[in-house]
Enzyme design. Structure first.
Site, PDB file in Angstrom:
ATOM      1  N   ILE A  12      12.320 -42.572  53.558  1.00 36.02           N
ATOM      2  CA  ILE A  12      11.174 -41.704  53.226  1.00 36.02           C
ATOM      3  C   ILE A  12      10.370 -42.334  52.088  1.00 36.02           C
ATOM      4  O   ILE A  12       9.142 -42.284  52.068  1.00 36.02           O
ATOM      5  CB  ILE A  12      11.661 -40.288  52.866  1.00 36.02           C
ATOM      6  N   ASP A  31      14.791 -49.682  43.194  1.00 37.77           N
ATOM      7  CA  ASP A  31      15.693 -49.462  44.337  1.00 37.77           C
ATOM      8  C   ASP A  31      16.821 -50.480  44.191  1.00 37.77           C
ATOM      9  O   ASP A  31      16.564 -51.662  43.945  1.00 37.77           O
ATOM     10  CB  ASP A  31      14.910 -49.699  45.636  1.00 37.77           C
ATOM     11  N   PHE A  80      13.325 -40.351  44.879  1.00 36.43           N
ATOM     12  CA  PHE A  80      14.023 -40.292  46.168  1.00 36.43           C
ATOM     13  C   PHE A  80      15.478 -40.727  46.057  1.00 36.43           C
ATOM     14  O   PHE A  80      16.328 -40.256  46.809  1.00 36.43           O
ATOM     15  CB  PHE A  80      13.369 -41.245  47.184  1.00 36.43           C
ATOM     16  N   SER A 124      16.239 -30.836  49.953  1.00 38.13           N
ATOM     17  CA  SER A 124      16.575 -30.724  51.376  1.00 38.13           C
ATOM     18  C   SER A 124      16.759 -29.261  51.757  1.00 38.13           C
ATOM     19  O   SER A 124      17.185 -28.434  50.935  1.00 38.13           O
ATOM     20  CB  SER A 124      17.883 -31.478  51.610  1.00 38.13           C
ATOM     21  N   TYR A 149      27.306 -33.102  49.323  1.00 40.71           N
ATOM     22  CA  TYR A 149      25.916 -33.588  49.325  1.00 40.71           C
ATOM     23  C   TYR A 149      24.957 -32.412  49.094  1.00 40.71           C
ATOM     24  O   TYR A 149      24.063 -32.471  48.246  1.00 40.71           O
ATOM     25  CB  TYR A 149      25.612 -34.294  50.657  1.00 40.71           C
ATOM     26  N   LYS A 153      22.235 -31.321  45.872  1.00 39.62           N
ATOM     27  CA  LYS A 153      20.812 -30.947  45.962  1.00 39.62           C
ATOM     28  C   LYS A 153      20.567 -29.598  45.278  1.00 39.62           C
ATOM     29  O   LYS A 153      19.569 -29.415  44.583  1.00 39.62           O
ATOM     30  CB  LYS A 153      20.350 -30.906  47.419  1.00 39.62           C
ATOM     31  N   ASN A 179      14.322 -32.017  58.918  1.00 43.56           N
ATOM     32  CA  ASN A 179      14.962 -33.244  59.448  1.00 43.56           C
ATOM     33  C   ASN A 179      13.932 -34.354  59.677  1.00 43.56           C
ATOM     34  O   ASN A 179      13.266 -34.369  60.724  1.00 43.56           O
ATOM     35  CB  ASN A 179      15.694 -32.921  60.750  1.00 43.56           C
ATOM     36  N   LEU A 200      21.048 -37.890  64.097  1.00 44.19           N
ATOM     37  CA  LEU A 200      20.817 -37.856  65.543  1.00 44.19           C
ATOM     38  C   LEU A 200      19.855 -38.955  66.040  1.00 44.19           C
ATOM     39  O   LEU A 200      20.188 -39.693  66.967  1.00 44.19           O
ATOM     40  CB  LEU A 200      20.268 -36.467  65.932  1.00 44.19           C
ATOM     41  N   PHE A 218      27.021 -32.923  69.716  1.00 41.47           N
ATOM     42  CA  PHE A 218      28.071 -32.121  69.064  1.00 41.47           C
ATOM     43  C   PHE A 218      27.857 -30.631  69.311  1.00 41.47           C
ATOM     44  O   PHE A 218      27.035 -30.009  68.640  1.00 41.47           O
ATOM     45  CB  PHE A 218      28.109 -32.405  67.563  1.00 41.47           C
ATOM     46  N   ARG A 295      30.425 -30.464  65.400  1.00 39.00           N
ATOM     47  CA  ARG A 295      30.735 -31.311  64.243  1.00 39.00           C
ATOM     48  C   ARG A 295      31.035 -30.406  63.053  1.00 39.00           C
ATOM     49  O   ARG A 295      30.304 -29.440  62.805  1.00 39.00           O
ATOM     50  CB  ARG A 295      29.512 -32.197  63.959  1.00 39.00           C
TER      51      ARG A 295
HETATM   52  C1  UD1 Z   1      21.780 -32.740  57.511  1.00 35.79           C
HETATM   53  C2  UD1 Z   1      21.111 -31.763  56.566  1.00 35.79           C
HETATM   54  C3  UD1 Z   1      19.866 -32.366  55.985  1.00 35.79           C
HETATM   55  C4  UD1 Z   1      20.194 -33.688  55.339  1.00 35.79           C
HETATM   56  C5  UD1 Z   1      20.781 -34.605  56.391  1.00 35.79           C
HETATM   57  C6  UD1 Z   1      21.159 -35.902  55.717  1.00 35.79           C
HETATM   58  C7  UD1 Z   1      21.414 -29.439  57.241  1.00 35.79           C
HETATM   59  C8  UD1 Z   1      20.859 -28.282  57.993  1.00 35.79           C
HETATM   60  N1  UD1 Z   1      20.695 -30.555  57.283  1.00 35.79           N
HETATM   61  O1  UD1 Z   1      20.981 -32.844  58.622  1.00 35.79           O
HETATM   62  O2  UD1 Z   1      19.341 -31.507  55.019  1.00 35.79           O
HETATM   63  O3  UD1 Z   1      19.056 -34.256  54.767  1.00 35.79           O
HETATM   64  O4  UD1 Z   1      21.942 -34.005  56.927  1.00 35.79           O
HETATM   65  O5  UD1 Z   1      21.869 -36.723  56.553  1.00 35.79           O
HETATM   66  O6  UD1 Z   1      22.436 -29.378  56.609  1.00 35.79           O
HETATM   67  N2  UD1 Z   1      23.944 -34.592  66.351  1.00 35.79           N
HETATM   68  C9  UD1 Z   1      24.520 -34.906  67.571  1.00 35.79           C
HETATM   69  N3  UD1 Z   1      24.979 -36.179  67.746  1.00 35.79           N
HETATM   70  C10 UD1 Z   1      24.899 -37.142  66.792  1.00 35.79           C
HETATM   71  C11 UD1 Z   1      24.305 -36.814  65.547  1.00 35.79           C
HETATM   72  C12 UD1 Z   1      23.852 -35.514  65.368  1.00 35.79           C
HETATM   73  O7  UD1 Z   1      24.618 -34.067  68.459  1.00 35.79           O
HETATM   74  O8  UD1 Z   1      25.347 -38.263  67.022  1.00 35.79           O
HETATM   75  C13 UD1 Z   1      23.413 -33.243  66.137  1.00 35.79           C
HETATM   76  C14 UD1 Z   1      24.030 -32.528  64.941  1.00 35.79           C
HETATM   77  O9  UD1 Z   1      25.207 -31.889  65.307  1.00 35.79           O
HETATM   78  C15 UD1 Z   1      22.879 -31.583  64.560  1.00 35.79           C
HETATM   79  C16 UD1 Z   1      21.612 -32.348  64.949  1.00 35.79           C
HETATM   80  O10 UD1 Z   1      22.043 -33.343  65.876  1.00 35.79           O
HETATM   81  O11 UD1 Z   1      22.943 -30.417  65.335  1.00 35.79           O
HETATM   82  C17 UD1 Z   1      20.942 -33.028  63.777  1.00 35.79           C
HETATM   83  O12 UD1 Z   1      21.941 -33.766  63.060  1.00 35.79           O
HETATM   84  P1  UD1 Z   1      21.591 -34.810  61.909  1.00 35.79           P
HETATM   85  O13 UD1 Z   1      20.483 -35.713  62.360  1.00 35.79           O
HETATM   86  O14 UD1 Z   1      22.859 -35.421  61.456  1.00 35.79           O
HETATM   87  O15 UD1 Z   1      20.958 -33.917  60.770  1.00 35.79           O
HETATM   88  P2  UD1 Z   1      21.529 -32.589  60.065  1.00 35.79           P
HETATM   89  O16 UD1 Z   1      22.985 -32.542  60.094  1.00 35.79           O
HETATM   90  O17 UD1 Z   1      20.753 -31.435  60.611  1.00 35.79           O
END
Ligand code: UD1
Length: 338
Positions: A12, A31, A80, A124, A149, A153, A179, A200, A218, A295
């Site tokens: 970011i 950094d 950041f 966050s 984590y 924050k 996100n 993700l 997940f 997860r």
């Molecule tokens: C979380 C935090 C966010 C933080 C971020 C840092 C929350 C709501 N959000 O994001 O504030 O900045 O972590 O890393 O707590 N997923 C899959 N498969 C994967 C990876 C993820 O299905 O391989 C799913 C997760 O279960 C989730 C969604 O995708 O439902 C988003 O996951 P991810 O991108 O890891 O972000 P958050 O966990 O939402």
């Protein structure tokens, strides 16, 4: 104006540096490359035509910081630099408390000593936990943090507020990102996870390019339209622009002693399957994915109420989920060239 951007080569941070330079700010980056690569500095220069001043310094190194602050008249800070892996923070909480909290303390200490007025802090939506009401607005209280984590924050926002209450020359804003995904239109900067991605979208792009064999989804038994969890995905370029708005808001603000916090999201919740569908359709690809158990530590659903940032910061997101998925894929393909 000269802005210090800590973590300015990160995901970011780098997009925000590009935005700052495009708006005629002079940028100094600190950094320590703990989760970034030096070629990002070259690519910032390719995009903007300007090479920002760069220091490879750890924010825990007070002596190093002293040299930076003595060499530059800094007008404001966008902070950041922090660790951000939820899973790593569970395994190694001390690493997160030490780095995320002590680095912010150092930054605030220097603001105090060097008479620096403005700070924008990277927060966050994780500070809300699983909120009772959706969309979640800034008026909602913090729920119990679900991991270290998230706790860093929550504590950081509290530290910033206390500091601003104590030092009446300082103003600050916490931006609560939802996100962040996607990459710069040029495909020269983007998300660059070291090792196996936690998040993700980088997992999706790495699967599509063949670095990962398959994507795990997940959980398919959440109480949502398709059973997968819902998040508010925000294009990183929209997010970078929100930092500009926040920084300008602080500079223009009449209110001398002010702490504010804003959600930065689109206001729209998409499920994991919505994201996968968008990625497949816009890029004309098929992803190899399988359903797995939920997860640990994941919440079911969160998306933002964006009324406050629209009204006060005059910011709103402009890019669609398809824009996020196409830019993320262009970046992943271009990565082979660096
Ligand atoms: C979380 C935090 C966010 C933080 C971020 C840092 C929350 C709501 N959000 O994001 O504030 O900045 O972590 O890393 O707590 N997923 C899959 N498969 C994967 C990876 C993820 O299905 O391989 C799913 C997760 O279960 C989730 C969604 O995708 O439902 C988003 O996951 P991810 O991108 O890891 O972000 P958050 O966990 O939402």
């Amino acid at each position: 104006m000269k802005v210090l951007v800590t973590g300015g080569l990160g995901y970011i941070g780098s997009h925000t540096v590009v935005e700052l330079i495009a708006n005629n700010y002079e940028v100094v980056i600190i950094d320590n490359l703990s989760n970034s690569e030096i070629f990002i500095l070259d690519n910032i220069e390719k995009i903007t035509g300007v090479r920002p001043i760069f220091y490879n310094i750890n924010l825990l190194d007070s002596q190093g910081l002293e040299e930076v602050f003595n060499s530059h008249k800094i007008d404001g800070i966008i902070h950041f630099a922090a660790f951000k892996s939820v899973s790593e923070s569970v395994k190694n909480p001390f690493k997160y408390y030490n780095n995320n909290l002590n680095s912010l303390m150092n930054v605030l200490n220097f603001m105090n000593n060097k008479n620096i007025k403005n700070i924008v802090f990277s927060s966050s939506c994780t500070v809300y936990g699983q909120p009772d009401k959706l969309p979640v607005s800034e008026a909602e209280p913090f729920k119990k943090a679900t991991n270290p984590y998230a706790k860093t924050k929550q504590i950081s926002e509290g530290m910033l507020e206390d500091f601003i209450n104590f030092n009446d020359r300082v103003r600050g804003i916490s931006l609560r990102y939802f996100n962040p995904v996607g990459a710069h239109d040029s495909a020269l900067i983007g998300e660059l996870p070291k090792g196996i991605p936690d998040n993700l979208v980088p997992y999706i792009t790495q699967t599509a390019v063949g670095i990962r064999e398959e994507l795990s989804v997940f959980g398919k038994d959440y109480n949502t339209h398709d059973g997968t969890a819902i998040r508010d995905y925000i294009h990183v370029e929209d997010l970078a622009k929100a930092h500009l708005k926040a920084f300008n808001f602080l500079n223009d603000s009449e209110d001398k002693n002010n702490y504010e916090f804003f959600n930065v999201g689109t206001g729209i919740g998409y499920s994991v399957l919505d994201v996968i569908n968008s990625f497949e359709n816009i890029n004309n690809l098929k992803l190899n994915f399988f359903f797995k158990d939920r997860r640990d530590g994941d919440i079911e659903e969160i998306y933002s109420d964006v009324k406050k940032s629209k009204k006060v910061l005059k910011w709103k997101s402009e890019r669609s989920l398809d824009d996020m998925m196409s830019s993320a894929w262009r970046w992943q393909k271009n990565l082979a060239n660096f």
